[in-house]
Motif scaffolding. Structure first.
Motif, PDB file in Angstrom:
ATOM      1  N   LYS A  46      49.437  16.971 -62.978  1.00 26.47           N
ATOM      2  CA  LYS A  46      48.322  16.098 -62.757  1.00 26.47           C
ATOM      3  C   LYS A  46      48.331  14.650 -63.187  1.00 26.47           C
ATOM      4  O   LYS A  46      47.736  13.730 -62.662  1.00 26.47           O
ATOM      5  N   TYR A  47      49.177  14.692 -64.655  1.00 28.18           N
ATOM      6  CA  TYR A  47      49.439  13.281 -65.067  1.00 28.18           C
ATOM      7  C   TYR A  47      50.341  12.680 -64.366  1.00 28.18           C
ATOM      8  O   TYR A  47      50.248  11.282 -64.208  1.00 28.18           O
ATOM      9  N   ILE A  48      51.381  12.998 -64.220  1.00 32.47           N
ATOM     10  CA  ILE A  48      52.648  12.242 -63.528  1.00 32.47           C
ATOM     11  C   ILE A  48      52.597  11.863 -62.140  1.00 32.47           C
ATOM     12  O   ILE A  48      52.922  10.804 -61.583  1.00 32.47           O
ATOM     13  N   GLU A  49      52.095  12.699 -61.283  1.00 35.71           N
ATOM     14  CA  GLU A  49      52.070  12.562 -59.789  1.00 35.71           C
ATOM     15  C   GLU A  49      51.371  11.179 -59.219  1.00 35.71           C
ATOM     16  O   GLU A  49      51.867  10.544 -58.657  1.00 35.71           O
ATOM     17  N   PRO A  50      50.245  11.016 -59.918  1.00 32.21           N
ATOM     18  CA  PRO A  50      49.412   9.768 -59.423  1.00 32.21           C
ATOM     19  C   PRO A  50      50.389   8.402 -59.859  1.00 32.21           C
ATOM     20  O   PRO A  50      50.445   7.604 -59.490  1.00 32.21           O
ATOM     21  N   LEU A  51      51.034   8.596 -61.125  1.00 36.27           N
ATOM     22  CA  LEU A  51      51.993   7.363 -61.633  1.00 36.27           C
ATOM     23  C   LEU A  51      53.152   7.256 -60.716  1.00 36.27           C
ATOM     24  O   LEU A  51      53.482   6.118 -60.240  1.00 36.27           O
ATOM     25  N   ASP A  57      54.371   1.411 -54.609  1.00 36.53           N
ATOM     26  CA  ASP A  57      53.897  -0.044 -54.380  1.00 36.53           C
ATOM     27  C   ASP A  57      54.244  -0.999 -55.576  1.00 36.53           C
ATOM     28  O   ASP A  57      53.815  -0.821 -56.773  1.00 36.53           O
ATOM     29  N   ASP A  58      55.625  -1.668 -55.355  1.00 35.39           N
ATOM     30  CA  ASP A  58      56.207  -2.453 -56.433  1.00 35.39           C
ATOM     31  C   ASP A  58      55.464  -3.752 -56.718  1.00 35.39           C
ATOM     32  O   ASP A  58      55.876  -4.633 -56.268  1.00 35.39           O
ATOM     33  N   THR A  59      54.249  -3.694 -57.294  1.00 36.84           N
ATOM     34  CA  THR A  59      53.528  -4.758 -57.665  1.00 36.84           C
ATOM     35  C   THR A  59      53.531  -4.963 -59.301  1.00 36.84           C
ATOM     36  O   THR A  59      53.787  -4.185 -59.994  1.00 36.84           O
ATOM     37  N   THR A  60      53.260  -6.422 -59.686  1.00 36.86           N
ATOM     38  CA  THR A  60      52.746  -6.327 -60.936  1.00 36.86           C
ATOM     39  C   THR A  60      51.756  -5.527 -61.594  1.00 36.86           C
ATOM     40  O   THR A  60      51.764  -4.983 -62.590  1.00 36.86           O
ATOM     41  N   HIS A  61      50.473  -5.417 -60.808  1.00 41.37           N
ATOM     42  CA  HIS A  61      49.543  -4.654 -61.219  1.00 41.37           C
ATOM     43  C   HIS A  61      49.809  -3.050 -61.424  1.00 41.37           C
ATOM     44  O   HIS A  61      49.489  -2.542 -62.268  1.00 41.37           O
ATOM     45  N   SER A  62      50.481  -2.641 -60.279  1.00 34.49           N
ATOM     46  CA  SER A  62      50.850  -1.160 -60.526  1.00 34.49           C
ATOM     47  C   SER A  62      51.931  -1.064 -61.425  1.00 34.49           C
ATOM     48  O   SER A  62      51.735   0.001 -62.396  1.00 34.49           O
ATOM     49  N   ARG A  63      52.954  -1.970 -61.978  1.00 33.95           N
ATOM     50  CA  ARG A  63      53.568  -1.845 -62.975  1.00 33.95           C
ATOM     51  C   ARG A  63      52.923  -1.768 -64.375  1.00 33.95           C
ATOM     52  O   ARG A  63      53.065  -1.154 -65.232  1.00 33.95           O
ATOM     53  N   ARG A  64      51.916  -2.774 -64.491  1.00 39.55           N
ATOM     54  CA  ARG A  64      50.941  -2.575 -65.513  1.00 39.55           C
ATOM     55  C   ARG A  64      50.077  -1.573 -65.630  1.00 39.55           C
ATOM     56  O   ARG A  64      50.033  -1.055 -66.843  1.00 39.55           O
ATOM     57  N   MET A  65      49.684  -1.227 -64.716  1.00 36.55           N
ATOM     58  CA  MET A  65      48.792   0.246 -64.789  1.00 36.55           C
ATOM     59  C   MET A  65      49.682   1.483 -65.427  1.00 36.55           C
ATOM     60  O   MET A  65      49.316   2.413 -66.102  1.00 36.55           O
ATOM     61  N   VAL A  66      50.760   1.454 -64.764  1.00 35.39           N
ATOM     62  CA  VAL A  66      51.722   2.638 -65.057  1.00 35.39           C
ATOM     63  C   VAL A  66      52.219   2.409 -66.711  1.00 35.39           C
ATOM     64  O   VAL A  66      52.361   3.438 -67.190  1.00 35.39           O
ATOM     65  N   PHE A  67      52.511   1.132 -67.029  1.00 34.70           N
ATOM     66  CA  PHE A  67      52.916   0.886 -68.394  1.00 34.70           C
ATOM     67  C   PHE A  67      51.920   1.074 -69.552  1.00 34.70           C
ATOM     68  O   PHE A  67      51.901   1.828 -70.469  1.00 34.70           O
ATOM     69  N   SER A  69      49.918   3.527 -69.223  1.00 36.50           N
ATOM     70  CA  SER A  69      49.934   5.184 -69.454  1.00 36.50           C
ATOM     71  C   SER A  69      51.109   5.432 -70.098  1.00 36.50           C
ATOM     72  O   SER A  69      51.123   6.479 -71.022  1.00 36.50           O
ATOM     73  N   LEU A  70      52.416   4.869 -69.710  1.00 37.45           N
ATOM     74  CA  LEU A  70      53.507   5.435 -70.255  1.00 37.45           C
ATOM     75  C   LEU A  70      54.089   4.782 -71.615  1.00 37.45           C
ATOM     76  O   LEU A  70      54.771   5.538 -72.462  1.00 37.45           O
ATOM     77  N   GLN A  71      53.946   3.444 -71.969  1.00 40.70           N
ATOM     78  CA  GLN A  71      54.270   2.747 -72.845  1.00 40.70           C
ATOM     79  C   GLN A  71      55.523   2.585 -73.260  1.00 40.70           C
ATOM     80  O   GLN A  71      56.041   2.590 -74.675  1.00 40.70           O
ATOM     81  N   ASP A  72      56.582   2.618 -72.195  1.00 37.16           N
ATOM     82  CA  ASP A  72      57.787   2.441 -72.475  1.00 37.16           C
ATOM     83  C   ASP A  72      58.278   1.628 -71.214  1.00 37.16           C
ATOM     84  O   ASP A  72      58.567   2.100 -70.206  1.00 37.16           O
ATOM     85  N   LYS A  73      58.963   0.418 -71.707  1.00 43.60           N
ATOM     86  CA  LYS A  73      59.351  -0.496 -70.469  1.00 43.60           C
ATOM     87  C   LYS A  73      60.623   0.073 -69.758  1.00 43.60           C
ATOM     88  O   LYS A  73      60.747  -0.080 -68.661  1.00 43.60           O
ATOM     89  N   HIS A  74      61.487   0.750 -70.393  1.00 44.78           N
ATOM     90  CA  HIS A  74      62.697   1.362 -69.926  1.00 44.78           C
ATOM     91  C   HIS A  74      62.152   2.355 -68.738  1.00 44.78           C
ATOM     92  O   HIS A  74      62.976   2.462 -67.864  1.00 44.78           O
ATOM     93  N   VAL A  75      61.456   3.146 -69.143  1.00 45.86           N
ATOM     94  CA  VAL A  75      60.933   4.229 -68.359  1.00 45.86           C
ATOM     95  C   VAL A  75      60.350   3.915 -67.111  1.00 45.86           C
ATOM     96  O   VAL A  75      60.705   4.131 -66.085  1.00 45.86           O
TER      97      VAL A  75
END
Length: 172
Positions: A46-51, A57-67, A69-75
Motif C-alpha cells: 500500500k505504501y510503495i505502489e503509489p510512489l 511522471d518524472d517532474t521535480t514535484h513528483s521527485r520531491r513528493m517521493v523523496f 516519503s523515502l528520504q534517500d536520494k540514491h533510492v
C-alpha cells in the motif's frame, strides 16, 4: 468498538511505523526483493505502489513528493531512472507477494515481496508458456509432421544405374 478502523498499526507508533515502511521501501527498491512478514508486506505494498506510480511522471514535484516519503536520494534516483522505465506501460500491480511459510521462533507467516518486472525467472516462464500453447486441431498437424519427418529414399539417377551396369560387364 472498532468501527471503520481498518488500518493495521503493526504494533508500532505512528513515527516508528512511518520510518519502518520508508526503510522497507528503500530496501525493496535497492534489492528488488525482500523477505518479511505477510502483514508488513501487505502494508508495504500500500505504501510503495503509489510512489512507483508517481515515479512514472518524472517532474521535480513528483521527485520531491517521493523523496519526502523515502528520504534517500540514491533510492529516488534509482526509482525514477531504472524502475519507472520498466513499469512505464504497466497500469498498476508493481509488486508481488509470495508466501514462504511460517517463522520458526514465533510462527509468524513469512513471505517475499518483490517488484514484478525484475524477477527474470517469472518473466521467462510467461513467455515460454505463451509460445507452448497449441490448439486442439493441432493433433492433425502433429501426425502429418511425423510423416514428413520420416526419411525418404532418393530415387537413383541414370548415371548411378549405368555405373552399376558397366561394372558387371567388365567382370565377365
Amino acid at each position: 468498538m472498532r468501527h471503520n478502523k481498518k488500518f493495521n498499526h503493526l504494533g508500532r507508533t505512528h513515527s516508528h511505523r512511518k520510518a519502518m515502511l520508508s526503510n522497507m521501501a528503500c530496501s525493496l527498491i535497492k534489492h528488488k526483493r525482500i523477505n518479511t512478514t505477510t502483514a508488513k508486506a501487505k502494508e508495504l505494498r500500500k505504501y510503495i505502489e503509489p510512489l512507483i506510480t508517481k515515479s512514472k511522471d518524472d517532474t521535480t514535484h513528483s521527485r520531491r513528493m517521493v523523496f519526502s516519503s523515502l528520504q534517500d536520494k540514491h533510492v529516488v534516483k534509482e526509482l525514477f531512472q531504472e524502475i519507472s522505465q520498466k513499469v512505464a506501460n504497466r497500469p498498476g500491480g508493481y509488486t508481488r507477494i509470495i508466501k514462504t511459510g511460517f517463522r520458526l521462533g514465533d510462527n509468524a507467516e513469512m513471505c517475499f515481496i518483490e517488484l514484478v518486472d525484475f524477477n527474470e525467472n517469472m518473466v521467462k516462464d510467461k513467455s515460454a508458456k505463451k509460445s507452448a500453447r497449441t490448439r486442439r486441431s493441432g493433433k492433425k498437424a502433429g501426425t502429418n509432421s511425423a510423416v514428413a519427418a520420416a526419411p525418404v529414399k532418393e530415387p537413383e539417377t541414370q548415371e548411378q544405374t549405368t555405373v552399376k551396369d558397366e561394372n558387371p560387364e567388365s567382370a565377365e
